[in-house]
Design a protein around this motif. Structure first.
Motif, short mmCIF file in Angstrom:
data_model
loop_
_atom_site.label_atom_id
_atom_site.label_comp_id
_atom_site.label_asym_id
_atom_site.label_seq_id
_atom_site.Cartn_x
_atom_site.Cartn_y
_atom_site.Cartn_z
N GLY A 1 -14.06 63.29 50.13
CA GLY A 1 -14.54 61.91 50.33
C GLY A 1 -15.94 61.69 49.79
O GLY A 1 -16.49 62.52 49.06
N ASP A 2 -16.53 60.57 50.20
CA ASP A 2 -17.81 60.12 49.62
C ASP A 2 -19.02 60.36 50.51
O ASP A 2 -20.09 59.78 50.28
CB ASP A 2 -17.74 58.62 49.31
CG ASP A 2 -16.92 58.35 48.05
OD1 ASP A 2 -16.43 59.33 47.46
OD2 ASP A 2 -16.77 57.18 47.68
N GLU A 3 -18.89 61.20 51.50
CA GLU A 3 -19.97 61.38 52.47
C GLU A 3 -21.28 61.80 51.80
O GLU A 3 -22.34 61.24 52.06
CB GLU A 3 -19.55 62.42 53.51
CG GLU A 3 -20.51 62.53 54.67
CD GLU A 3 -20.22 63.74 55.56
OE1 GLU A 3 -21.18 64.29 56.12
OE2 GLU A 3 -19.04 64.13 55.65
N ILE A 4 -21.20 62.80 50.90
CA ILE A 4 -22.43 63.29 50.25
C ILE A 4 -22.98 62.23 49.30
O ILE A 4 -24.20 62.02 49.23
CB ILE A 4 -22.17 64.64 49.53
CG1 ILE A 4 -21.79 65.71 50.56
CG2 ILE A 4 -23.42 65.08 48.76
CD1 ILE A 4 -21.43 67.06 49.97
N VAL A 5 -22.08 61.53 48.59
CA VAL A 5 -22.53 60.44 47.69
C VAL A 5 -23.37 59.44 48.48
O VAL A 5 -24.47 59.04 48.04
CB VAL A 5 -21.32 59.71 47.06
CG1 VAL A 5 -21.79 58.50 46.24
CG2 VAL A 5 -20.53 60.65 46.16
N GLU A 6 -22.87 59.05 49.64
CA GLU A 6 -23.58 58.05 50.46
C GLU A 6 -24.97 58.57 50.88
O GLU A 6 -25.93 57.80 50.95
CB GLU A 6 -22.75 57.69 51.71
CG GLU A 6 -21.47 56.92 51.41
CD GLU A 6 -21.73 55.63 50.63
OE1 GLU A 6 -22.69 54.91 50.97
OE2 GLU A 6 -20.99 55.37 49.65
N ARG A 7 -25.02 59.86 51.16
CA ARG A 7 -26.31 60.43 51.62
C ARG A 7 -27.34 60.55 50.50
O ARG A 7 -28.53 60.39 50.74
CB ARG A 7 -26.08 61.83 52.23
CG ARG A 7 -25.34 61.82 53.55
CD ARG A 7 -25.69 63.05 54.38
NE ARG A 7 -25.64 64.30 53.62
CZ ARG A 7 -24.62 65.16 53.65
NH1 ARG A 7 -23.58 64.91 54.40
NH2 ARG A 7 -24.67 66.26 52.94
N VAL A 8 -26.88 60.86 49.29
CA VAL A 8 -27.87 61.17 48.23
C VAL A 8 -28.18 60.00 47.32
O VAL A 8 -29.16 60.05 46.58
CB VAL A 8 -27.42 62.39 47.36
CG1 VAL A 8 -27.26 63.63 48.22
CG2 VAL A 8 -26.16 62.08 46.57
N ALA B 1 -18.28 66.86 40.40
CA ALA B 1 -17.15 66.69 41.32
C ALA B 1 -17.21 67.68 42.48
O ALA B 1 -16.93 67.32 43.63
CB ALA B 1 -15.83 66.86 40.55
N THR B 2 -17.60 68.93 42.18
CA THR B 2 -17.63 69.95 43.23
C THR B 2 -18.94 69.93 44.02
O THR B 2 -18.94 70.16 45.23
CB THR B 2 -17.41 71.36 42.63
OG1 THR B 2 -18.32 71.56 41.55
CG2 THR B 2 -15.98 71.50 42.12
N LEU B 3 -20.04 69.61 43.35
CA LEU B 3 -21.34 69.53 44.04
C LEU B 3 -21.29 68.44 45.12
O LEU B 3 -21.80 68.62 46.23
CB LEU B 3 -22.43 69.22 43.02
CG LEU B 3 -23.88 69.16 43.51
CD1 LEU B 3 -24.37 70.55 43.94
CD2 LEU B 3 -24.80 68.63 42.40
#
Length: 319
Positions: free
Chosen positions: A268-275, A260-262
């Protein structure tokens, strides 16, 4: 009980040069035969040195350093942990040459044949140096030696040694992230070690502790955006997502806070979308199944106020 509160005296704002009596009393108390008094006195000595150690005479500082060097191999876990915090606060004002000699002689010297107590004491000392005096330590130009020492300790098959080295590694990573540089790829080396501990095959204790360190790193570097490269985030996600599927509650819950913190899901989901494009299919499936839980964890304010396994959690800090 010793009758002395470990939180006293932490902020001696009206220090004069003749404060050696106070430090001498605390130093004497660290040699008491009663374990709880010794631990309390070490804690008080740590806080006092952190906030006012520069007022201490060099001869007394040297005398205290001798005691701290001996305590690295103390038989009690609690003393070795408090001693690590003391070494960190001593480093904030100890003379540069003396500090370098102290670190070389007592903390990063010695082969792998030291016993587990000494290894644990060294790992806690390394954690103390980087929690309480990181700028000073980086100026000594021994970062590479320190990182190699931590990496060796991380290889230990003794859980307390491995976990305390993991704690030390995490404080080095936090400092280098905040500084925004990675001399000699030191941080990358430690991140690789931490990923290995997050996927530890035989010890749930080592695995859950490493997960908690990812949580600590993520909430300790809020001004760094993003705290880790997408490549590094994806390397952590593979074992962390695997941990969410485990039956052991400690492993599962520690991985939830780490993910959750990483991924900074509170933003939001910005990092999820990138990785997500960097993950294998199995990890990606787990991520999609797990995201609703991760978002719930990310929206709980307690996720950001503390983390599990904070070995120095009860000791005074500068901020």
């Amino acid at each position: 009980s010793s009758g002395i509160n470990a939180e006293w005296p932490l902020r001696p704002g009206t220090f004069h040069n003749k404060v050696d009596n106070l430090f001498t009393d605390l130093h004497s108390g660290t040699k008491n035969t009663d374990l709880s008094i010794r631990e309390t006195m070490l804690s008080a000595l740590h806080g006092t040195m952190l906030h006012g150690g520069s007022n201490m005479s060099q001869s007394l500082a040297h005398s205290i350093s001798t005691t701290l060097a001996t305590n690295i191999g103390a038989p009690e876990d609690a003393i070795r942990i408090a001693n690590g915090a003391c070494i960190g606060s001593l480093a904030s004002f100890f003379g540069e040459e003396e500090l370098l000699k102290f670190i070389n002689d007592n903390i990063i010297s010695g082969g792998g044949n030291a016993d587990a107590q000494i290894k644990h004491g060294r790992a806690m000392a390394l954690a103390g140096l980087f929690k309480y005096s990181p700028d000073r330590i980086c100026k000594l130009e021994i970062l590479r030696s320190i990182v190699m020492s931590i990496a060796k300790l991380l290889d230990s098959d003794k859980v307390p040694v491995c976990n305390s080295a993991c704690y030390a590694a995490s404080h080095v990573i936090i400092h280098l992230l905040k500084r925004g540089d990675d001399p000699d790829d030191c941080m990358q080396h430690l991140l690789t070690c931490l990923v290995q501990n997050c996927s530890h095959g035989t010890s749930n204790d080592i695995r859950s502790f490493a997960n908690n360190m990812v949580h600590m790193i993520s909430i300790s570097t809020p001004g760094v955006d993003p705290p880790l490269s997408d490549q590094n985030i994806s390397k952590f996600l593979v074992p962390l997502l695997d941990s969410t599927t485990r039956k052991i509650p400690l492993v599962r819950s520690s991985s939830e806070s780490a993910i959750a913190t990483l991924l900074q899901l509170n933003h939001g989901d910005e990092i999820v979308e990138r990785v997500k494009g960097l993950l294998d299919n199995k990890s990606l499936d787990t991520l999609y199944r797990f995201l609703p839980t991760a978002r719930r964890v990310a929206n709980d304010y307690r996720t950001y106020s503390s983390h599990e396994d904070d070995l120095f959690g009860k000791f005074s800090s500068k901020n």
